[in-house]
Scaffold this active site. Structure first.
Site, mmCIF file in Angstrom:
data_model
loop_
_atom_site.group_PDB
_atom_site.id
_atom_site.type_symbol
_atom_site.label_atom_id
_atom_site.label_comp_id
_atom_site.label_asym_id
_atom_site.label_seq_id
_atom_site.Cartn_x
_atom_site.Cartn_y
_atom_site.Cartn_z
ATOM 1 N N GLY A 33 -24.771 10.921 39.834
ATOM 2 C CA GLY A 33 -26.116 10.594 39.354
ATOM 3 C C GLY A 33 -26.290 10.728 37.852
ATOM 4 O O GLY A 33 -27.394 10.570 37.342
ATOM 5 N N ARG B 150 -28.267 6.352 39.824
ATOM 6 C CA ARG B 150 -28.393 7.380 38.785
ATOM 7 C C ARG B 150 -29.524 7.050 37.809
ATOM 8 O O ARG B 150 -29.577 7.597 36.716
ATOM 9 C CB ARG B 150 -27.092 7.509 38.020
ATOM 10 C CG ARG B 150 -26.612 6.181 37.451
ATOM 11 C CD ARG B 150 -25.589 6.440 36.433
ATOM 12 N NE ARG B 150 -24.882 5.211 36.106
ATOM 13 C CZ ARG B 150 -23.935 5.158 35.204
ATOM 14 N NH1 ARG B 150 -23.592 6.243 34.559
ATOM 15 N NH2 ARG B 150 -23.336 4.025 34.943
ATOM 16 N N ASP C 10 -27.881 -4.074 32.124
ATOM 17 C CA ASP C 10 -26.841 -3.153 32.602
ATOM 18 C C ASP C 10 -25.572 -3.250 31.763
ATOM 19 O O ASP C 10 -24.603 -3.909 32.125
ATOM 20 C CB ASP C 10 -26.519 -3.386 34.080
ATOM 21 C CG ASP C 10 -27.184 -2.308 34.934
ATOM 22 O OD1 ASP C 10 -28.097 -1.636 34.425
ATOM 23 O OD2 ASP C 10 -26.781 -2.126 36.098
ATOM 24 N N ARG D 178 -33.196 -7.443 40.041
ATOM 25 C CA ARG D 178 -31.884 -8.087 39.826
ATOM 26 C C ARG D 178 -31.648 -9.161 40.878
ATOM 27 O O ARG D 178 -32.311 -9.144 41.925
ATOM 28 C CB ARG D 178 -30.782 -7.012 39.970
ATOM 29 C CG ARG D 178 -31.024 -5.786 39.116
ATOM 30 C CD ARG D 178 -30.461 -4.525 39.813
ATOM 31 N NE ARG D 178 -30.864 -3.311 39.111
ATOM 32 C CZ ARG D 178 -30.104 -2.655 38.255
ATOM 33 N NH1 ARG D 178 -28.873 -3.050 38.033
ATOM 34 N NH2 ARG D 178 -30.543 -1.578 37.646
ATOM 35 N N LYS E 132 -32.130 6.481 32.832
ATOM 36 C CA LYS E 132 -30.757 6.340 33.348
ATOM 37 C C LYS E 132 -29.997 7.657 33.164
ATOM 38 O O LYS E 132 -29.993 8.215 32.066
ATOM 39 C CB LYS E 132 -30.057 5.208 32.584
ATOM 40 C CG LYS E 132 -28.760 4.739 33.195
ATOM 41 C CD LYS E 132 -28.382 3.370 32.642
ATOM 42 C CE LYS E 132 -27.041 2.897 33.154
ATOM 43 N NZ LYS E 132 -26.707 1.555 32.649
ATOM 44 N N ASP F 72 -25.512 -7.614 40.809
ATOM 45 C CA ASP F 72 -26.464 -6.494 40.697
ATOM 46 C C ASP F 72 -26.759 -6.170 39.234
ATOM 47 O O ASP F 72 -27.655 -5.378 38.947
ATOM 48 C CB ASP F 72 -25.939 -5.249 41.420
ATOM 49 C CG ASP F 72 -24.541 -4.863 40.984
ATOM 50 O OD1 ASP F 72 -23.630 -5.698 41.115
ATOM 51 O OD2 ASP F 72 -24.351 -3.736 40.483
ATOM 52 N N ASN F 73 -26.020 -6.776 38.329
ATOM 53 C CA ASN F 73 -26.282 -6.542 36.905
ATOM 54 C C ASN F 73 -26.960 -7.739 36.241
ATOM 55 O O ASN F 73 -27.063 -7.800 35.016
ATOM 56 C CB ASN F 73 -24.975 -6.225 36.162
ATOM 57 C CG ASN F 73 -24.393 -4.888 36.602
ATOM 58 O OD1 ASN F 73 -25.115 -4.026 37.092
ATOM 59 N ND2 ASN F 73 -23.095 -4.708 36.427
HETATM 60 P P1 AMP Z 1 -22.885 0.033 37.181
HETATM 61 O O1 AMP Z 1 -21.411 -0.228 37.161
HETATM 62 O O2 AMP Z 1 -23.334 1.040 36.167
HETATM 63 O O3 AMP Z 1 -23.695 -1.211 37.143
HETATM 64 O O4 AMP Z 1 -23.171 0.747 38.586
HETATM 65 C C1 AMP Z 1 -22.890 0.155 39.846
HETATM 66 C C2 AMP Z 1 -23.543 0.980 40.925
HETATM 67 O O5 AMP Z 1 -23.023 2.306 40.954
HETATM 68 C C3 AMP Z 1 -25.053 1.156 40.742
HETATM 69 O O6 AMP Z 1 -25.652 1.152 42.022
HETATM 70 C C4 AMP Z 1 -25.166 2.514 40.085
HETATM 71 O O7 AMP Z 1 -26.405 3.119 40.331
HETATM 72 C C5 AMP Z 1 -24.024 3.274 40.740
HETATM 73 N N1 AMP Z 1 -23.495 4.338 39.874
HETATM 74 C C6 AMP Z 1 -22.781 4.196 38.741
HETATM 75 N N2 AMP Z 1 -22.470 5.398 38.221
HETATM 76 C C7 AMP Z 1 -23.002 6.335 39.040
HETATM 77 C C8 AMP Z 1 -23.020 7.765 39.053
HETATM 78 N N3 AMP Z 1 -22.417 8.485 38.114
HETATM 79 N N4 AMP Z 1 -23.682 8.365 40.065
HETATM 80 C C9 AMP Z 1 -24.280 7.661 41.031
HETATM 81 N N5 AMP Z 1 -24.287 6.331 41.087
HETATM 82 C C10 AMP Z 1 -23.659 5.654 40.109
HETATM 83 MG MG MG Z 2 -25.389 -1.903 37.400
#
Ligand code: AMP
Ligand code: MG
Length: 486
Positions: A126, A93, A262, A183, A113, A252-253
């Site tokens: 997204g 996203r 993140d 990352r 973002k 990944d963070n």
């Molecule tokens: P995060 O927990 O924000 O670090 O996200 C973990 C993974 O999920 C990352 O690959 C983000 O891009 C994906 N992600 C989180 N929220 C969304 C969303 N609303 N739509 C698409 N991908 C998401």
């Molecule tokens: Mg993340």
């Protein structure tokens, strides 16, 4: 000072090619409006702060317009989430718009973002909601002001676009700045998908762009990994010393630059609690406050594993073994400063541990304790903070040791207040303060988030009329449940 159309872009990461990121255009959100902007972050791009008020600003950072030189891309990566490996993540996203080169010659990634779906969105829409965008904005700018390495936030743009989480919410976009968006999970992706050429290409890219000094070493990759270990040790020492809980320390963070990255359900400690878990979804407490230290080490091991095709295993292990001692040295250094100590004694760590033990039992406010301790000469300050503790016998024992320790400092009294106030913030981003700002913003009033941002941009300085931001949380604000939903 530049206007918005004067930004000059370089697209180094895009040039690595389609194995690393794919081209995706932002999907705009409706009726964009400026919620909040950071003049300090704008300065990194040499932008005149006044341009935040122009309609073009909100249009650019809500996906309606794009610079000619920008080349929006979604990056691919993977990572260990809560200990388990997820083979394919990526920007689901967010989009890397490109890298702006400022007048000082620095490159700053512009990452939008909430910019809509990408090939990595999996089941997601997204989008990012206003609530989480405001939290990341405030969190990253507040950490930076505290002197804690972090990605930055340029602005939050609100909209009328509806998105569904637990309930109906409004979409927003956050413009994040960082010198790199690589990352740990990037390297894991190329390792586990068995793409050694791409892994090496990325390794060389990071080495050249971000660790050029390591190129001079006899083993450049190893030197770079050692630097990454060092930077992470320093980062985690800052988190622990200032009571910052990240909440989702998945690989990944974790940034390859060792910056806070993140932001999810993060929190600063209110009452000191070593076992505090800020992420309501983390039911086993994997990412509790005190686990952040071993978890950072674990994450570095996961990165080391991904680098085994390029660096000898023994050398990686040796570099990893530096983490804990480096962390401890940084942490102790920061805590000595917070206690107003300018010299080092062997028992200082025991003094810190004894204090935290007393705090834990008493439910003492972690931030205000240090601020109050520096407010007056030692004896008087100890009398004031004493009221907060429950086990007075234990506190008195600590106070006596601390008083004696201060007495052994050369010129302890001189400049003590200034010295301590310069490292002990009066204002931190308490969850309840963020919550108040979010609720006002959701109702269309952006004045609260803007004022809070301003206060937090000078956390060490008492600001007239802002006492309300320096209080312990009210009962309703003590145990807010913040989940991963964003
Ligand atoms: P995060 O927990 O924000 O670090 O996200 C973990 C993974 O999920 C990352 O690959 C983000 O891009 C994906 N992600 C989180 N929220 C969304 C969303 N609303 N739509 C698409 N991908 C998401
Ligand atoms: Mg993340």
């Amino acid at each position: 000072m530049k206007t918005l159309d004067q930004l000059s872009f370089d697209t180094r990461f895009a040039r690595l090619g389609d194995a690393f990121s794919v081209e995706v255009l932002p999907d705009p959100i409706a009726d964009p409006r400026l919620v909040v902007a950071s003049p300090a972050a704008m300065a990194l791009l040499d932008l005149d702060p006044a341009v935040a008020e122009q309609p073009l600003f909100a249009e650019l950072f809500s996906g309606h317009k794009l610079w000619e030189g920008a080349e929006p891309r979604a990056m691919v990566y993977s990572g260990h989430q809560f200990g388990g490996y997820t083979p394919r993540l990526g920007d689901g996203r967010g989009l890397l718009l490109g890298e702006v080169v400022n007048e000082a010659g620095e490159h700053w990634d512009l990452h939008l973002k909430g910019a809509g779906q990408t090939p990595f969105s999996r089941m997601g829409d997204g989008r990012a909601v206003l609530r989480s965008s405001i939290r990341e904005f405030l969190g990253s700018e507040a950490l930076h002001a505290l002197g804690i390495p972090s990605s930055r936030a340029l602005c939050v743009i609100g909209s009328s676009t509806v998105v569904w989480r637990e309930t109906q919410e409004r979409a927003a976009m956050l413009l994040r700045l960082a010198q790199s968006h690589v990352r740990f999970g990037h390297f894991e992706y190329f390792y586990y998908t068995k793409q050694p050429e791409q892994a090496q290409q990325l390794l060389d890219f990071v080495l050249e762009q971000y660790y050029p000094e390591c190129q001079e070493e006899s083993l450049p990759y190893l030197a770079m990994f050692r630097s990454i270990v060092e930077r992470n040790a320093e980062l985690i020492a800052h988190w622990q010393a200032y009571g910052f809980c990240h909440g989702v320390m998945n690989t990944d963070n974790m940034s390859i630059l060792g910056i806070t990255f993140d932001f999810g359900p993060f929190a600063f400690l209110d009452d000191f609690d070593a076992n505090f878990v800020c992420n309501h979804s983390d039911d086993r407490g994997r990412y509790s406050y005190s686990n952040q230290v071993p978890i950072a080490h674990w994450n570095l091991s996961a990165l080391a594993q991904a680098l085994t095709p390029f660096i000898e295993v023994e050398a990686l292990q040796e570099a990893l073994s530096l983490f804990l001692p480096l962390y401890q040295a940084h942490y102790l250094d920061l805590m000595r400063r917070r206690l107003g100590l300018t010299t080092a004694e062997e028992d200082d760590m025991a003094l810190v541990e004894q204090l935290l033990h007393c705090m834990q039992r008493g439910g003492v406010d972690y931030t205000l304790f240090f601020r109050h301790l520096g407010e007056q000469p030692v004896e008087a300050a100890l009398q004031v903070v004493r009221d907060e503790f429950v086990d007075l016998a234990a506190f008195d024992q600590w106070a006596e040791a601390y008083g004696a320790r201060c007495a052994r400092e050369p010129n302890n009294a001189e400049g003590r207040r200034d010295r301590m106030h310069a490292v002990n913030p009066l204002y931190i981003l308490r969850n309840y303060l963020a919550q108040q700002a979010i609720e006002a913003a959701e109702a269309g009033d952006y004045s609260v988030v803007r004022e809070l941002h301003q206060v937090l941009s000078r956390p060490f300085e008492a600001q007239p009329g802002m006492q309300a931001y320096a209080q312990r949380p009210p009962d309703w604000g003590k145990h807010l449940e913040i989940s991963c939903s964003s």
